[in-house]
Scaffold this motif. Structure first.
Motif, PDB file in Angstrom:
ATOM      1  N   GLY A 234      21.126  12.659  -5.290  1.00  9.72           N
ATOM      2  CA  GLY A 234      21.099  13.031  -6.697  1.00  9.72           C
ATOM      3  C   GLY A 234      22.371  12.651  -7.442  1.00  9.72           C
ATOM      4  O   GLY A 234      22.578  13.068  -8.580  1.00  9.72           O
ATOM      5  N   LEU A 235      23.210  11.850  -6.782  1.00  5.49           N
ATOM      6  CA  LEU A 235      24.471  11.432  -7.406  1.00  5.49           C
ATOM      7  C   LEU A 235      24.180  10.738  -8.736  1.00  5.49           C
ATOM      8  O   LEU A 235      23.289   9.900  -8.828  1.00  5.49           O
ATOM      9  CB  LEU A 235      25.195  10.464  -6.462  1.00  5.49           C
ATOM     10  CG  LEU A 235      26.699  10.291  -6.617  1.00  5.49           C
ATOM     11  CD1 LEU A 235      27.419  11.615  -6.393  1.00  5.49           C
ATOM     12  CD2 LEU A 235      27.202   9.248  -5.630  1.00  5.49           C
ATOM     13  N   HIS A 236      24.932  11.097  -9.761  1.00  2.00           N
ATOM     14  CA  HIS A 236      24.690  10.520 -11.079  1.00  2.00           C
ATOM     15  C   HIS A 236      24.821   9.000 -11.036  1.00  2.00           C
ATOM     16  O   HIS A 236      25.670   8.465 -10.329  1.00  2.00           O
ATOM     17  CB  HIS A 236      25.697  11.110 -12.073  1.00  2.00           C
ATOM     18  CG  HIS A 236      25.360  10.803 -13.495  1.00  2.00           C
ATOM     19  ND1 HIS A 236      25.762   9.653 -14.118  1.00  2.00           N
ATOM     20  CD2 HIS A 236      24.618  11.476 -14.393  1.00  2.00           C
ATOM     21  CE1 HIS A 236      25.300   9.633 -15.349  1.00  2.00           C
ATOM     22  NE2 HIS A 236      24.601  10.740 -15.546  1.00  2.00           N
ATOM     23  N   SER A 237      23.977   8.340 -11.797  1.00  2.19           N
ATOM     24  CA  SER A 237      23.928   6.876 -11.698  1.00  2.19           C
ATOM     25  C   SER A 237      25.260   6.212 -12.060  1.00  2.19           C
ATOM     26  O   SER A 237      25.609   5.181 -11.478  1.00  2.19           O
ATOM     27  CB  SER A 237      22.800   6.322 -12.571  1.00  2.19           C
ATOM     28  OG  SER A 237      22.993   6.721 -13.904  1.00  2.19           O
TER      29      SER A 237
ATOM     30  N   LEU B  27      27.356   6.602  -8.886  1.00  8.70           N
ATOM     31  CA  LEU B  27      26.870   5.686  -7.859  1.00  8.70           C
ATOM     32  C   LEU B  27      27.223   4.250  -8.242  1.00  8.70           C
ATOM     33  O   LEU B  27      27.612   3.440  -7.396  1.00  8.70           O
ATOM     34  CB  LEU B  27      25.354   5.853  -7.679  1.00  8.70           C
ATOM     35  CG  LEU B  27      24.713   5.065  -6.541  1.00  8.70           C
ATOM     36  CD1 LEU B  27      25.377   5.365  -5.205  1.00  8.70           C
ATOM     37  CD2 LEU B  27      23.215   5.354  -6.453  1.00  8.70           C
ATOM     38  N   GLY B  28      27.133   3.962  -9.541  1.00 12.41           N
ATOM     39  CA  GLY B  28      27.489   2.624 -10.029  1.00 12.41           C
ATOM     40  C   GLY B  28      28.931   2.265  -9.716  1.00 12.41           C
ATOM     41  O   GLY B  28      29.222   1.134  -9.315  1.00 12.41           O
ATOM     42  N   SER B  29      29.843   3.232  -9.852  1.00 10.23           N
ATOM     43  CA  SER B  29      31.248   2.897  -9.587  1.00 10.23           C
ATOM     44  C   SER B  29      31.488   2.707  -8.087  1.00 10.23           C
ATOM     45  O   SER B  29      32.444   2.042  -7.692  1.00 10.23           O
ATOM     46  CB  SER B  29      32.189   3.951 -10.183  1.00 10.23           C
ATOM     47  OG  SER B  29      32.038   5.169  -9.518  1.00 10.23           O
ATOM     48  N   ILE B  30      30.612   3.273  -7.265  1.00 11.01           N
ATOM     49  CA  ILE B  30      30.682   2.996  -5.819  1.00 11.01           C
ATOM     50  C   ILE B  30      30.107   1.596  -5.547  1.00 11.01           C
ATOM     51  O   ILE B  30      30.692   0.803  -4.807  1.00 11.01           O
ATOM     52  CB  ILE B  30      29.917   4.073  -5.029  1.00 11.01           C
ATOM     53  CG1 ILE B  30      30.619   5.427  -5.174  1.00 11.01           C
ATOM     54  CG2 ILE B  30      29.801   3.695  -3.553  1.00 11.01           C
ATOM     55  CD1 ILE B  30      29.759   6.619  -4.822  1.00 11.01           C
ATOM     56  N   LEU B  31      28.980   1.291  -6.179  1.00 14.34           N
ATOM     57  CA  LEU B  31      28.356  -0.019  -5.974  1.00 14.34           C
ATOM     58  C   LEU B  31      29.266  -1.156  -6.431  1.00 14.34           C
ATOM     59  O   LEU B  31      29.218  -2.254  -5.880  1.00 14.34           O
ATOM     60  CB  LEU B  31      27.017  -0.101  -6.726  1.00 14.34           C
ATOM     61  CG  LEU B  31      25.934   0.903  -6.325  1.00 14.34           C
ATOM     62  CD1 LEU B  31      24.608   0.561  -6.989  1.00 14.34           C
ATOM     63  CD2 LEU B  31      25.753   0.969  -4.827  1.00 14.34           C
ATOM     64  N   ASN B  32      30.103  -0.883  -7.446  1.00 13.36           N
ATOM     65  CA  ASN B  32      31.057  -1.898  -7.909  1.00 13.36           C
ATOM     66  C   ASN B  32      31.958  -2.394  -6.798  1.00 13.36           C
ATOM     67  O   ASN B  32      32.546  -3.461  -6.893  1.00 13.36           O
ATOM     68  CB  ASN B  32      31.959  -1.318  -9.011  1.00 13.36           C
ATOM     69  CG  ASN B  32      31.272  -1.277 -10.347  1.00 13.36           C
ATOM     70  OD1 ASN B  32      30.310  -2.013 -10.562  1.00 13.36           O
ATOM     71  ND2 ASN B  32      31.740  -0.414 -11.230  1.00 13.36           N
TER      72      ASN B  32
ATOM     73  N   CYS C 291      17.162   5.662  -0.240  1.00 14.19           N
ATOM     74  CA  CYS C 291      16.277   6.611  -0.923  1.00 14.19           C
ATOM     75  C   CYS C 291      15.873   6.028  -2.279  1.00 14.19           C
ATOM     76  O   CYS C 291      16.563   5.150  -2.804  1.00 14.19           O
ATOM     77  CB  CYS C 291      16.948   7.979  -1.095  1.00 14.19           C
ATOM     78  SG  CYS C 291      18.425   7.956  -2.116  1.00 14.19           S
ATOM     79  N   PRO C 292      14.768   6.502  -2.858  1.00 11.04           N
ATOM     80  CA  PRO C 292      14.266   5.921  -4.111  1.00 11.04           C
ATOM     81  C   PRO C 292      15.266   5.989  -5.268  1.00 11.04           C
ATOM     82  O   PRO C 292      15.338   5.068  -6.073  1.00 11.04           O
ATOM     83  CB  PRO C 292      13.020   6.758  -4.419  1.00 11.04           C
ATOM     84  CG  PRO C 292      12.574   7.282  -3.110  1.00 11.04           C
ATOM     85  CD  PRO C 292      13.819   7.513  -2.314  1.00 11.04           C
ATOM     86  N   SER C 293      16.048   7.089  -5.337  1.00 10.68           N
ATOM     87  CA  SER C 293      16.950   7.188  -6.492  1.00 10.68           C
ATOM     88  C   SER C 293      18.085   6.168  -6.387  1.00 10.68           C
ATOM     89  O   SER C 293      18.524   5.611  -7.394  1.00 10.68           O
ATOM     90  CB  SER C 293      17.493   8.605  -6.639  1.00 10.68           C
ATOM     91  OG  SER C 293      18.175   8.995  -5.478  1.00 10.68           O
ATOM     92  N   TRP C 294      18.547   5.906  -5.168  1.00 13.54           N
ATOM     93  CA  TRP C 294      19.564   4.867  -5.002  1.00 13.54           C
ATOM     94  C   TRP C 294      18.974   3.489  -5.295  1.00 13.54           C
ATOM     95  O   TRP C 294      19.654   2.611  -5.824  1.00 13.54           O
ATOM     96  CB  TRP C 294      20.152   4.897  -3.585  1.00 13.54           C
ATOM     97  CG  TRP C 294      21.126   6.025  -3.361  1.00 13.54           C
ATOM     98  CD1 TRP C 294      21.241   7.162  -4.126  1.00 13.54           C
ATOM     99  CD2 TRP C 294      22.111   6.141  -2.336  1.00 13.54           C
ATOM    100  NE1 TRP C 294      22.231   7.973  -3.620  1.00 13.54           N
ATOM    101  CE2 TRP C 294      22.784   7.376  -2.521  1.00 13.54           C
ATOM    102  CE3 TRP C 294      22.495   5.333  -1.268  1.00 13.54           C
ATOM    103  CZ2 TRP C 294      23.813   7.803  -1.682  1.00 13.54           C
ATOM    104  CZ3 TRP C 294      23.519   5.760  -0.425  1.00 13.54           C
ATOM    105  CH2 TRP C 294      24.171   6.986  -0.636  1.00 13.54           C
ATOM    106  N   LEU C 295      17.704   3.323  -4.938  1.00 12.29           N
ATOM    107  CA  LEU C 295      17.061   2.030  -5.193  1.00 12.29           C
ATOM    108  C   LEU C 295      17.032   1.734  -6.686  1.00 12.29           C
ATOM    109  O   LEU C 295      17.335   0.613  -7.111  1.00 12.29           O
ATOM    110  CB  LEU C 295      15.628   2.012  -4.631  1.00 12.29           C
ATOM    111  CG  LEU C 295      14.836   0.735  -4.925  1.00 12.29           C
ATOM    112  CD1 LEU C 295      15.414  -0.449  -4.153  1.00 12.29           C
ATOM    113  CD2 LEU C 295      13.357   0.893  -4.586  1.00 12.29           C
ATOM    114  N   SER C 296      16.702   2.752  -7.486  1.00 11.63           N
ATOM    115  CA  SER C 296      16.567   2.489  -8.923  1.00 11.63           C
ATOM    116  C   SER C 296      17.921   2.139  -9.533  1.00 11.63           C
ATOM    117  O   SER C 296      18.005   1.309 -10.435  1.00 11.63           O
ATOM    118  CB  SER C 296      15.913   3.668  -9.635  1.00 11.63           C
ATOM    119  OG  SER C 296      16.791   4.751  -9.681  1.00 11.63           O
TER     120      SER C 296
END
Lengths: 192, 161
Positions: A20-23, A26-31, A45-50
């Motif tokens: 449920g991490l806010h997008s 999560l975006g700053s981790i994906l960076n 999980c689906p929320s990370w996928l989106s």
């Protein structure tokens, strides 16, 4: 098929709900991850996928290599004259790995790739179109006469090309693509 | 419990979600953009600033980070770097989760950066099943959906279980 419906509604309240991490977070981790890592964590999980699917990758561009060549000629530019992209192979500079798209994902046959920008290939057949090989999505681009009043700075720095009539067209297309990327691509569908 | 009367120009009191109060020097609190904005706009005239989303254990960690960074002079960058790398070293995932939320909420960019980097380093090059276990993420996919996600991006899963 009862099994396939399990746990969909039954999320137990966890003290640390990573899914449920806010997008934005999560975006700053994906960076900080490579493109391939970003694609892989979509399977967590689906929320990370989106979030992963809409995340613009900041990793260096990949090199597109024809897959139907031997290892030695693969790296020779002179082998590229055929423009046969029957299957496709990408070399990632960031992790020095080679990734091959499966044939059911890569749907290009013989076509002419005239440039790339932000993960999209710009392809030219009867009508120019753009194609994202990793998402398997393509959009038809309008032909340039649809833009009689189109002006702007031509971004030749993105792409180099021999000096011929196509050069201007490609440069305009790249500029258009860059604009469309920043507009989130929704514009693409609205252009007549 | 700290007395709220102690609030003056140099110090302020922060209250965690579980009711514990922390007396903090102002220059330490200024590491947080949220608190800085509150002080600038004088929203902090209340004796105690409540932080209802941050528990005492996490707030103590956050303030430890802020104090170190506020007290160190810019010439001690090397020392700060080694402090940063030690700070999160053996932290469990639950504590890291609370910390990254707190850093985000309090807008402490340096702390948010090192926490996000730590999480990214934990994810990097690992199979998604292992990532799920490490972060205790419940698998909301049906087996069919998970297989479809993998199939769609088969190139990225070559050599992975």
């Amino acid at each position: 098929m009862a099994n396939s419906c399990r746990s969909r509604k039954r999320r137990r309240p966890a003290s640390s709900d990573w899914s449920g991490l806010h997008s934005d977070l999560l975006g700053s981790i994906l960076n900080r991850l490579s493109f391939v890592d970003i694609v892989r964590i979509g399977a967590v999980c689906p929320s990370w996928l989106s979030v992963a699917k809409s995340h613009p990758s900041s990793t260096p561009p990949m090199l597109m290599l024809p897959d139907n060549l031997g290892d030695e000629e693969r790296y020779l530019l002179s082998s590229w004259s055929e423009h046969d992209y029957g299957s496709s192979c990408f070399y990632s500079l960031s992790d020095e790995e080679r990734y091959t798209l499966s044939s059911n994902q890569w749907k290009l046959g013989k076509t002419r790739c005239v440039g790339s920008s932000h993960g999209w290939l710009i392809l030219s057949e009867d009508q120019p179109y753009i194609y994202n090989p990793f998402r398997g999505v393509s959009f038809q681009l309008p032909s340039l006469p649809s833009f009689p009043d189109f002006t702007g700075n031509v971004r030749k720095d993105i792409y180099s090309h021999t000096d011929n009539d196509d050069n201007l067209q490609v440069a305009y297309l790249l500029l258009l693509v860059t604009h469309l990327v920043s507009a989130g691509w929704m514009v693409t569908c609205e252009i007549p | 419990m700290a007395s709220s009367i102690e609030n003056n120009n140099e110090k302020l009191t922060l209250k965690s979600s579980d009711g514990e109060e922390f007396l903090v020097e102002k220059h330490v609190a200024l590491q947080s953009t949220l608190l800085q904005n509150m002080l600038d706009s004088d929203c902090s005239s209340a004796d105690v600033i409540p932080l209802p989303k941050i528990d005492a254990r996490t707030l103590a960690l956050v303030l430890g980070y802020c104090k170190k960074h506020a007290d160190a002079s810019s010439s001690k960058q090397g020392e700060l770097n080694s402090f940063d790398s030690e700070f999160l070293k053996d932290m469990d995932m639950g504590a890291l989760f609370n910390l990254v939320l707190a850093a985000n909420f309090m807008e402490i960019k340096g702390l948010l950066d090192i926490a996000a980097q730590k999480i990214a380093d934990t994810i990097k090059d690992k199979p998604h099943q292992e990532v799920r276990e490490i972060f205790h993420v419940e698998n909301d996919y049906t087996p069919e959906e998970e297989a479809a996600v993998r199939e769609e991006n088969r190139w990225a899963f070559e050599g992975f279980p």
